[in-house]
Design a protein around this motif. Sequence first.
Motif, mmCIF file in Angstrom:
data_model
loop_
_atom_site.group_PDB
_atom_site.id
_atom_site.type_symbol
_atom_site.label_atom_id
_atom_site.label_comp_id
_atom_site.label_asym_id
_atom_site.label_seq_id
_atom_site.Cartn_x
_atom_site.Cartn_y
_atom_site.Cartn_z
ATOM 1 N N PRO A 170 0.827 -1.215 0.000
ATOM 2 C CA PRO A 170 0.000 0.000 0.000
ATOM 3 C C PRO A 170 0.856 1.259 0.000
ATOM 4 N N VAL A 171 1.690 1.376 -1.037
ATOM 5 C CA VAL A 171 2.624 2.497 -1.144
ATOM 6 C C VAL A 171 2.331 3.256 -2.431
ATOM 7 N N ALA A 172 2.071 4.547 -2.325
ATOM 8 C CA ALA A 172 1.882 5.384 -3.512
ATOM 9 C C ALA A 172 2.920 6.499 -3.458
ATOM 10 N N LEU A 173 3.833 6.484 -4.430
ATOM 11 C CA LEU A 173 4.924 7.457 -4.418
ATOM 12 C C LEU A 173 4.631 8.691 -5.257
ATOM 13 N N SER A 174 3.763 8.561 -6.263
ATOM 14 C CA SER A 174 3.518 9.697 -7.151
ATOM 15 C C SER A 174 2.296 9.450 -8.023
ATOM 16 N N THR A 175 1.835 10.520 -8.659
ATOM 17 C CA THR A 175 0.818 10.435 -9.704
ATOM 18 C C THR A 175 1.429 11.010 -10.973
ATOM 19 N N GLU A 176 1.297 10.279 -12.081
ATOM 20 C CA GLU A 176 2.002 10.657 -13.299
ATOM 21 C C GLU A 176 1.112 10.506 -14.529
ATOM 22 N N ASN A 177 1.361 11.336 -15.541
ATOM 23 C CA ASN A 177 0.701 11.191 -16.830
ATOM 24 C C ASN A 177 1.559 10.336 -17.755
ATOM 25 N N LEU A 178 0.925 9.398 -18.448
ATOM 26 C CA LEU A 178 1.593 8.628 -19.481
ATOM 27 C C LEU A 178 1.209 9.198 -20.838
ATOM 28 N N ALA A 179 2.174 9.222 -21.774
ATOM 29 C CA ALA A 179 1.900 9.753 -23.104
ATOM 30 C C ALA A 179 2.733 9.008 -24.136
ATOM 31 N N ILE A 180 2.451 9.274 -25.400
ATOM 32 C CA ILE A 180 3.125 8.641 -26.523
ATOM 33 C C ILE A 180 4.249 9.563 -26.989
ATOM 34 N N ALA A 181 5.428 9.010 -27.218
ATOM 35 C CA ALA A 181 6.602 9.825 -27.558
ATOM 36 C C ALA A 181 6.992 9.681 -29.031
ATOM 37 N N VAL A 182 7.439 10.802 -29.609
ATOM 38 C CA VAL A 182 8.000 10.814 -30.965
ATOM 39 C C VAL A 182 9.305 11.604 -30.930
ATOM 40 N N LYS A 183 10.071 11.503 -32.012
ATOM 41 C CA LYS A 183 11.311 12.255 -32.112
ATOM 42 C C LYS A 183 11.029 13.748 -32.002
ATOM 43 N N LYS A 184 11.846 14.466 -31.271
ATOM 44 C CA LYS A 184 11.640 15.898 -31.072
ATOM 45 C C LYS A 184 11.621 16.617 -32.421
ATOM 46 N N GLY A 185 10.585 17.414 -32.625
ATOM 47 C CA GLY A 185 10.443 18.162 -33.868
ATOM 48 C C GLY A 185 9.594 17.480 -34.921
ATOM 49 N N ASN A 186 9.176 16.239 -34.683
ATOM 50 C CA ASN A 186 8.335 15.530 -35.656
ATOM 51 C C ASN A 186 6.873 15.938 -35.444
ATOM 52 N N THR A 187 6.581 17.184 -35.812
ATOM 53 C CA THR A 187 5.262 17.758 -35.528
ATOM 54 C C THR A 187 4.146 17.098 -36.332
ATOM 55 N N LYS A 188 4.463 16.638 -37.556
ATOM 56 C CA LYS A 188 3.442 16.007 -38.387
ATOM 57 C C LYS A 188 2.924 14.725 -37.745
ATOM 58 N N LEU A 189 3.853 13.849 -37.345
ATOM 59 C CA LEU A 189 3.448 12.589 -36.734
ATOM 60 C C LEU A 189 2.772 12.824 -35.389
ATOM 61 N N LEU A 190 3.303 13.759 -34.607
ATOM 62 C CA LEU A 190 2.690 14.062 -33.311
ATOM 63 C C LEU A 190 1.258 14.548 -33.504
ATOM 64 N N GLY A 191 1.035 15.378 -34.528
ATOM 65 C CA GLY A 191 -0.311 15.860 -34.815
ATOM 66 C C GLY A 191 -1.255 14.728 -35.177
ATOM 67 N N GLN A 192 -0.760 13.747 -35.945
ATOM 68 C CA GLN A 192 -1.583 12.601 -36.315
ATOM 69 C C GLN A 192 -1.924 11.750 -35.087
ATOM 70 N N ILE A 193 -0.952 11.579 -34.210
ATOM 71 C CA ILE A 193 -1.198 10.791 -32.999
ATOM 72 C C ILE A 193 -2.238 11.474 -32.120
ATOM 73 N N ASP A 194 -2.086 12.772 -31.902
ATOM 74 C CA ASP A 194 -3.054 13.496 -31.078
ATOM 75 C C ASP A 194 -4.442 13.485 -31.715
ATOM 76 N N ASP A 195 -4.485 13.625 -33.041
ATOM 77 C CA ASP A 195 -5.768 13.612 -33.749
ATOM 78 C C ASP A 195 -6.444 12.244 -33.624
ATOM 79 N N GLY A 196 -5.677 11.182 -33.847
ATOM 80 C CA GLY A 196 -6.234 9.831 -33.733
ATOM 81 C C GLY A 196 -6.671 9.516 -32.315
ATOM 82 N N LEU A 197 -5.878 9.966 -31.337
ATOM 83 C CA LEU A 197 -6.227 9.741 -29.933
ATOM 84 C C LEU A 197 -7.523 10.459 -29.592
#
Length: 225
Positions: A170-197
């Motif tokens: 019964p140990v809780a150390l933190s609360t965190e957001n999980l997300a999908i990662a892409v190469k920094k600057g790959n705005t096109k793919l990131l936009g598609q991922i956010d749109d699909g999500l």
Amino acid sequence: MDAAYPPFGFQNMDTKAYEGFDVDIIKAIAREEGLSADIRNVNFDGLIPALKSGDLDVAINDITVTEDRKQTVDFSKPYYIAGLGGGVRSENESIRSKEDLKGKVLGVTIGSTGEEAARKIEGATVRTYSTLSDAFLDLKQGAVDAVINDIPTNEYYTARTEDHSVKTAPVALSTENLAIAVKKGNTKLLGQIDDGLSKIKKSGEFTEIYRKWFGKEPPEEIVKQ
């Protein structure tokens, strides 16, 4: 993804196919965006380097959004709210809070937020592992006092241990957001991922996938993002 993080991602030993919450999510996003998803198994600590080198386009693997990681990769909108917790041997009744982890031997996977948190615990000895299953194996054998990792994965591992030799503490150390990662600057793919999500959240498919793997409704704040 590192296929050693059930229920987020793992390999079915019968079919050899990759399965899990993350697998279903990325395939659903790809389908909405007219893309295909080729799942590859890469150790967790190798995911971000593989994104930077271009060997991978996307990493989805129970990845916590941190300020350090934001310096090297770009993240989608969150798709899961996680928290760090501990797995211990079944007979252990002494670890029930963060304070109880002081001075203990803690098992973590290399490069995880579990490792970051464990190294901040006073007097703790931190042992790193390439896979979470190796960390739990050492826990069973008494080589570590606790395994620090995301709570859902800890719960999955302990629930499926046939000899019932480990349990979640019964140990809780933190609360965190999980997300999908892409190469920094790959705005096109990131936009598609956010749109699909966004599309699978609006259609209800996201909620169906969440229920399938976690047996409960997703938090409202995640569905609305």
